[in-house]
Design a protein around this motif. Structure first.
Motif, short mmCIF file in Angstrom:
data_model
loop_
_atom_site.label_atom_id
_atom_site.label_comp_id
_atom_site.label_asym_id
_atom_site.label_seq_id
_atom_site.Cartn_x
_atom_site.Cartn_y
_atom_site.Cartn_z
N GLN A 87 149.24 -23.44 -37.87
CA GLN A 87 149.83 -23.64 -39.18
C GLN A 87 148.72 -24.06 -40.16
O GLN A 87 147.84 -24.84 -39.82
N ILE A 88 148.80 -23.53 -41.38
CA ILE A 88 147.78 -23.78 -42.40
C ILE A 88 148.42 -24.49 -43.59
O ILE A 88 149.42 -24.03 -44.13
N VAL A 89 147.85 -25.61 -43.97
CA VAL A 89 148.30 -26.34 -45.16
C VAL A 89 147.08 -26.51 -46.06
O VAL A 89 146.04 -27.01 -45.63
N ARG A 90 147.22 -26.10 -47.31
CA ARG A 90 146.10 -26.14 -48.25
C ARG A 90 146.46 -26.96 -49.49
O ARG A 90 147.55 -26.81 -50.06
N ASP A 91 145.53 -27.81 -49.88
CA ASP A 91 145.65 -28.57 -51.12
C ASP A 91 144.47 -28.16 -52.00
O ASP A 91 143.37 -28.68 -51.86
N ARG A 92 144.71 -27.22 -52.88
CA ARG A 92 143.62 -26.66 -53.67
C ARG A 92 143.03 -27.70 -54.65
O ARG A 92 141.84 -27.69 -54.91
N ASP A 93 143.89 -28.54 -55.18
CA ASP A 93 143.40 -29.55 -56.13
C ASP A 93 142.43 -30.51 -55.45
O ASP A 93 141.40 -30.90 -56.02
N ALA A 94 142.77 -30.92 -54.22
CA ALA A 94 141.91 -31.85 -53.47
C ALA A 94 140.82 -31.12 -52.70
O ALA A 94 139.97 -31.76 -52.07
N LYS A 95 140.86 -29.79 -52.73
CA LYS A 95 139.89 -28.97 -52.00
C LYS A 95 139.88 -29.30 -50.51
O LYS A 95 138.84 -29.50 -49.90
N CYS A 206 141.04 -31.24 -40.44
CA CYS A 206 140.98 -31.25 -41.90
C CYS A 206 139.61 -30.78 -42.35
O CYS A 206 138.59 -31.31 -41.92
N PHE A 207 139.60 -29.79 -43.23
CA PHE A 207 138.37 -29.28 -43.81
C PHE A 207 138.40 -29.58 -45.31
O PHE A 207 139.38 -29.30 -45.99
N GLY A 208 137.32 -30.18 -45.81
CA GLY A 208 137.28 -30.50 -47.22
C GLY A 208 135.89 -30.81 -47.70
O GLY A 208 134.90 -30.59 -46.99
N THR A 209 135.81 -31.34 -48.90
CA THR A 209 134.51 -31.62 -49.50
C THR A 209 134.18 -33.11 -49.50
O THR A 209 133.20 -33.53 -50.09
#
Length: 255
Positions: A87-95, A206-209
């Motif tokens: 399952q993929i969940v994306r939060d574009r605002d939080a990158k 979790c993948f992010g910046t």
């Protein structure tokens, strides 16, 4: 993606014959040959026939072959949230992007009647010391283990491990050593891993910046050495490794 025994799925356009496999000759017809209905590994046309089969199936599913690489098929799906059991969940605002296999793990647990098992908080307990001496030695023990779906469970665990659950990698590698002849103690460890997943099925990657956070665990067993202060030594070694890793990431500009 990978397909098991890929070349055996290809359809043949030409007539091909082969000698009867050794040990499978039909009595009274030993000089007969077999007409192939499907391709075999070793046939010159096997790769192409498999590609034709695969390409047609991908086309039926809405995928398109790329012109730059004919082995790559693509399909654009708007707001895709699940693929290959993830399952993929994306939060574009939080990158940030999260990958989870909660549904897959729950499905595996239900399949092997472990969905209501007592939860444990480690993927592998210290009291398990697996070796070949735990393998079945008598015919009765071997017959008993034939009823256990050991290889199927380990294979299911491997898929979770490879995708997003590296925390069970060590435990799965241990039980994988005994696939050819598992015993009851080996099976107990496999069930222990499933009990661990039963309580941690909601974990995700979790993948992010954001700034990376180093997490780790220690092996307080010290290879079974009962004459040392195992926990203290393991903690010291873990801290040394952590300090080195933090310094290394700092030099890379990641911490």
């Amino acid at each position: 993606m990978d397909v098991k025994l890929a070349f055996l799925h290809g359809d043949l356009d030409e007539e091909n014959y082969m000698e009867q496999p050794e040990g499978f000759e039909v009595k009274g017809k030993e000089n007969y040959v077999c007409k192939l209905k499907k391709s075999l590994y070793g046939l010159k046309q096997a790769p192409r026939q498999w590609y034709m089969k695969f390409g047609s199936l991908m086309s039926q599913q809405g995928f398109k072959k790329t012109s730059s690489d004919h082995c790559v098929f693509v399909q654009k799906i708007s707001d895709a949230r699940q693929i290959l059991g993830m399952q993929i969940v994306r939060d574009r605002d939080a990158k940030k992007l999260w990958l989870s296999q909660e549904k897959y793990i729950q499905k595996v647990l239900c399949r092997f009647n472990m969905d209501n098992a007592k939860v444990v908080n480690t993927p592998l307990a210290m009291h398990f010391k697996l070796s070949t001496r735990h393998c079945p030695s008598s015919d009765g023990e071997k017959e008993d283990m034939k009823k256990v779906l050991y290889a199927s469970v380990v294979g299911s665990l491997m898929y979770a491990m490879v995708c997003i659950r590296p925390d069970i990698a060590h435990a799965v590698s241990i039980v994988s050593r005994f696939l050819s002849n598992p015993g009851r103690e080996h099976w107990n460890v496999v069930k222990w891993i499933m009990r661990y997943l039963c309580g941690t099925s909601s974990l995700s990657l979790c993948f992010g910046t954001g700034k990376p956070i180093l997490c780790g665990s220690t092996n307080s067993d010290m290879a079974g050495d009962v004459d040392t202060q195992a926990k203290l030594i393991a903690a010291v070694e873990a801290c040394k490794e952590l300090i080195w890793m933090k310094r290394f990431l700092g030099e890379l500009g990641c911490a």
